[in-house]
Design an enzyme around this catalytic site. Structure first.
Site, PDB file in Angstrom:
ATOM      1  N   ASP A 272      -9.132  69.974 -55.831  1.00  0.00           N
ATOM      2  CA  ASP A 272      -7.905  69.633 -55.117  1.00  0.00           C
ATOM      3  C   ASP A 272      -8.216  68.378 -54.301  1.00  0.00           C
ATOM      4  O   ASP A 272      -9.383  68.026 -54.087  1.00  0.00           O
ATOM      5  CB  ASP A 272      -7.451  70.803 -54.226  1.00  0.00           C
ATOM      6  CG  ASP A 272      -5.973  70.674 -53.852  1.00  0.00           C
ATOM      7  OD1 ASP A 272      -5.404  69.559 -54.010  1.00  0.00           O
ATOM      8  OD2 ASP A 272      -5.374  71.666 -53.399  1.00  0.00           O
TER       9      ASP A 272
HETATM   10  C1  BGC Z   1      -2.298  69.954 -53.191  1.00  0.00           C
HETATM   11  C2  BGC Z   1      -2.274  70.038 -54.691  1.00  0.00           C
HETATM   12  C3  BGC Z   1      -1.771  68.739 -55.256  1.00  0.00           C
HETATM   13  C4  BGC Z   1      -2.636  67.606 -54.765  1.00  0.00           C
HETATM   14  C5  BGC Z   1      -2.222  66.247 -55.303  1.00  0.00           C
HETATM   15  C6  BGC Z   1      -3.007  68.721 -52.681  1.00  0.00           C
HETATM   16  O1  BGC Z   1      -2.786  68.570 -51.322  1.00  0.00           O
HETATM   17  O2  BGC Z   1      -2.910  71.111 -52.652  1.00  0.00           O
HETATM   18  O3  BGC Z   1      -1.473  71.108 -55.101  1.00  0.00           O
HETATM   19  O4  BGC Z   1      -1.730  68.793 -56.655  1.00  0.00           O
HETATM   20  O5  BGC Z   1      -2.555  67.569 -53.351  1.00  0.00           O
HETATM   21  O6  BGC Z   1      -1.058  65.814 -54.713  1.00  0.00           O
END
Ligand code: BGC
Length: 842
Positions: A272
């Site tokens: 993530d």
């Molecule tokens: C989120 C993810 C997301 C990623 C990219 C993170 O803060 O937890 O779900 O895909 O950002 O935007």
């Protein structure tokens, strides 16, 4: 593309013609020119590619680089590779881009309980990602709704792992059938936002730790990820939090052991955004690519580590192969559209979105058939609540201002900026125009002068009062409580005190406490509108006026008291999953807690009857139903030895009849109770099907149980095991025992394998068909050696019963007397005697 289903626009009649989706084709979105390969072929191509890369290029590829997408993998120009674009979200192409369809939220599609719709939504989402040239979609999101306050519950599929698994499976299939790689997230146990990336002792970079046992991990939280892997998911995103004290993105146990080894996941693990905390340890722990790559922990930073031997080049190669295999698997190397994030890829997806928006709406209360409205006789409608209308600012580009106004999605990276939005008030006003209804409304819900004035408006006395309330949440923001926002309860009570036919419409991200007004006798109907996407207005009007017969079902329990859930987010940085497998309805069942509304609950404008339940072993041809509604649990593209596990072992057949006067749908739910040794909750969801029936129509439904469905995770032997003994199958319309319609407890299994012969004792038993004198006895004629040699499985249904079980081989002689062969190897454990009905010994 035109959809071959009934478009719900303008088919109106004053005598309520109901429309359902029985005619939706199964998989209308398959793009025929998508090249799909087997994993073996894809891996071979990725290997060939990797051999042409320098070590520097390979290391570089293990971290994201800057670009227009949320994440971007570096191009390799000399190999004609243009890089990979990773983009949010699970509900459409997100991150603020233009011309995307904001599809109904995950929690809403789950509430349809309709696998065809799961698939179709995912396929339409896939078409949009593909249409914009995005390679990896950052979805589906399958974290379990463990905590009602969790800010991201709306992105996921509710509180049950089986339902979540079915959603995940069809999402991955639908998306990847369009050639777009699915990213199953957030792996794993990201069930709260509070402290997700902060720890007071270790500084701002580490999140809370989700602490849970092995059985709970397998049976609840890993289950939907396993379903995604079984569907062939190309990517898995590791989460911000720690799991049992180790950061998820460097957690050898969950990444290497559970995901890559046990589930045989062959794609890549991406972090993530900002969830990578260390470089080499993460790569060794199973992380393949660091996103978005700004932290400098992997990528080129791994080069010295390879040179000094802290990480092998073989592992770097493995990372590259895993990153590229999904790209080859889905044929992205051949004519994939070039990247253009603002390309208009929406097609006519609004039609499907409207349909799903309607199908996921749940009717919770309907006293004296308050709904649907009869436009011949019911002409006056007063509308209240800011949630009936749109935000003051128009369409919000970031999804973060959802405290007021009608909601179609929640906030954060899961949010998709819609191109338009039809709010309920607009749709109701249009309805009033077209059908000569009289409407008044007050959407400023602080303006009690106007509200009280409207309640005294003599023309509207005796009319219907529609009160719209909502609750919003977002990534990064858990809710503070489970009450409706903006004093919604006060609004309902104020209206209901004066209006004898108050209808409450609940537009909520997840669970809400309804207790302040639910028993008020003037609240004659409650509709859970969920998060139905930008066609919210059209969808709710279709439900209220009977153009669509509601058929959605709750995907979580709605408790009377917030403490009844037994779980909550923690501020302590240790989230202890001490409830184990007793989550949501499993917890309410175990502790005999009566909720307000049960998991799986939802009313219809018609009624159904159930009959003729039959359980049969798959393969017994005479029992195989011709039902169109056979549950599809097909195997993955390629996940090696796991296929057997997903094969059907029992089929459960029954008949459902619409005994009302209007067309509609019901969702029969199969709940299973396990033999005691499995230590399971009183009942567990293990099957469902949304069945659409015309008035008076009957259909035979067949659900299937796979080997996995009837197994439990045995922590001693570290494997899924079919429990020995009696299972009970219930067909119900919710998790409420009072809603059980059919029951059969004739499913017995007895399972012998080398793990089950505890103490190396000889396992012997016999079976006799009911009403028969012939016993089919089975015995092992030699002591078990080490390693044990017995490896046989026997399972049977009500046609058989266990007759003998003891430490010798018994059989019926010609005079129908029991005889022993004299082979005795010592007493069996109590465990086995109990499981096998020793009281039936002769
Ligand atoms: C989120 C993810 C997301 C990623 C990219 C993170 O803060 O937890 O779900 O895909 O950002 O935007």
């Amino acid at each position: 593309m035109m959809y071959d289903y009934i478009v719900l626009i303008g088919i109106l009649s004053t005598c309520f013609s109901f429309t359902n989706s029985a005619s939706i084709p199964t998989q209308p979105y398959k793009i025929t020119n998508v090249v799909t390969r087997s994993w073996d072929e894809a891996i071979a191509l990725a290997k060939g590619f990797a051999t042409q890369m320098t070590l520097e290029e390979k290391c570089n590829m293990t971290a994201g680089v800057g670009g227009h997408c949320a994440g971007f993998v570096s191009p390799v120009p000399h190999l004609n590779f243009g890089g990979l674009c990773f983009q949010d979200s699970p509900s459409g192409v997100g991150d603020g881009v233009q011309f995307s369809t904001a599809f109904v939220a995950g929690i809403h599609i789950a509430a349809t309980w309709d696998r065809d719709l799961f698939y179709q939504r995912a396929a339409a989402i896939g078409q949009e990602f593909r249409g914009k040239g995005v390679h990896f979609a950052l979805g589906p999101m399958m974290n379990i709704d463990r905590n009602a306050l969790h800010g991201r519950n709306w992105e996921g599929f509710g509180a049950d792992p089986y339902l979540s698994g079915e959603n995940s499976y069809y999402y991955v299939k639908g998306l990847q059938d369009q050639g777009v790689v699915a990213t199953a997230k957030h792996y794993i146990c990201n069930e709260q936002e509070s402290n997700r990336t902060y720890h007071p002792k270790t500084g701002p970079s580490q999140g809370y730790s989700a602490n849970l046992d092995d059985k709970t991990m397998h049976e609840i939280y890993l289950w939907p990820f396993a379903a995604s892997v079984a569907a062939g998911a190309g990517s898995v995103m590791c989460s911000y939090n720690q799991v049992n004290g180790t950061q998820a993105c460097q957690n050898n146990k969950i990444l290497n052991e559970l995901l890559k080894d046990e589930l045989q996941f062959q794609g890549n693990v991406m972090s993530d955004w900002g969830a990578t905390k260390v470089g080499v340890e993460s790569a060794l722990g199973g992380l393949d690519i660091e996103m978005p790559g700004r932290d400098g922990l992997m990528g080129y930073a791994l080069l010295p580590a390879v040179k000094n031997g802290s990480i092998t080049e073989a592992r770097i190669n493995d990372m590259i192969i895993r990153i590229l295999a999904p790209y080859f698997l889905l044929g992205q190397d051949q004519d994939y559209p070039s990247l253009n994030l603002n390309n208009d890829a929406t097609r006519d997806h609004y039609l499907l979105n409207r349909h799903i928006g309607t199908a996921g709406i749940i009717l919770l209360k309907n006293i004296d058939n308050t709904l649907p409205f009869n436009m011949n006789t019911e002409k006056f409608y007063s509308i209240y609540g800011s949630a009936a209308s749109r935000y003051n600012d128009g369409v919000d580009p970031h999804g973060l201002d959802g405290l007021d106004g009608a909601l179609y999605q929640g906030g954060g990276s899961g949010y998709v900026r819609p191109t338009y939005f039809i709010d309920p008030l607009t749709a109701l006003l249009t309805k009033a125009r077209d059908f000569h209804l009289q409407i008044q409304y007050v959407v400023d819900q602080d303006d009690y002068v106007a509200i009280n004035y409207s309640l005294e408006n003599s023309g509207f006395l005796g009319g219907k009062c529609l009160v719209f309330i909502n609750a919003w949440s977002s990534e990064g923001r858990d809710r503070h409580n489970l009450f409706a926002y903006h004093n919604g309860d006060k609004l309902v009570n104020t209206i209901a005190a004066r209006c004898a036919s108050t209808i409450v419409i609940v537009n909520s991200v997840s669970q809400l406490n309804l207790e302040a007004w639910i028993e008020n006798s003037n609240v004659t109907a409650v509709v859970w509108s969920g998060l139905p996407g930008p066609e919210y207005g059209s969808a709710i009007v279709d439900i209220l006026f009977g153009n669509y017969n509601p058929g959605g079902k709750l995907v979580f329990t709605i408790a009377k008291n917030d403490s009844d859930y037994g779980t909550n987010i923690t501020e302590t940085y240790n989230s202890n999953y001490t409830e184990g497998v007793f989550l949501d309805y499993r917890h309410f069942d175990k502790n005999n807690i009566i909720p307000r509304y049960y998991f799986g609950y939802g009313l219809s404008y018609t009624t159904f009857s159930f009959s003729a339940l039959m359980i049969s072993k798959v393969g017994q041809e005479n029992h195989i139903s011709q039902s169109l509604y056979r549950q599809r649990r097909v195997s993955s593209y390629s996940n090696k030895a796991l296929l057997r596990f997903y094969e059907s072992v029992y089929s459960i057949t029954f008949t459902i009849t619409n005994i009302g006067n209007v067309d509609g749908s019901e969702v029969p739910q199969l709940y299973l109770s396990f033999p005691e040794e499995a230590a399971e909750p009183p009942k567990i969801l293990r099957g469902f099907e949304r069945v659409y029936l015309e008035a008076g129509e009957s259909k035979t439904v067949t659900l299937v149980l796979t080997e996995r469905d009837i197994s439990y995770w045995n922590t001693v032997n570290q494997k899924w095991i079919i429990a020995s003994g009696k299972y009970t199958v219930w067909i119900a319309t919710s998790a409420n025992n009072a809603d059980i319609k059919l029951e059969d407890d004739s499913l017995y299994t007895y399972f012998i394998d080398n793990q089950r012969t505890i103490n190396h004792q000889l396992v012997i038993f016999g079976l006799r068909e009911l009403n028969s004198t012939e016993t089919k006895y089975i015995c092992s004629n030699q002591p078990i050696t080490d390693p044990p040699i017995i490896d046989k499985r026997f399972d049977f249904t009500s046609n058989y019963k266990i007759l003998i079980y003891t430490s010798g081989c018994y059989y019926l002689d010609a005079n129908n007397h029991w005889q022993s062969n004299g082979l005795v190897v010592g007493p069996l454990t109590n465990h086995y005697q109990t499981q096998c009905y020793s009281n039936q010994l002769k």
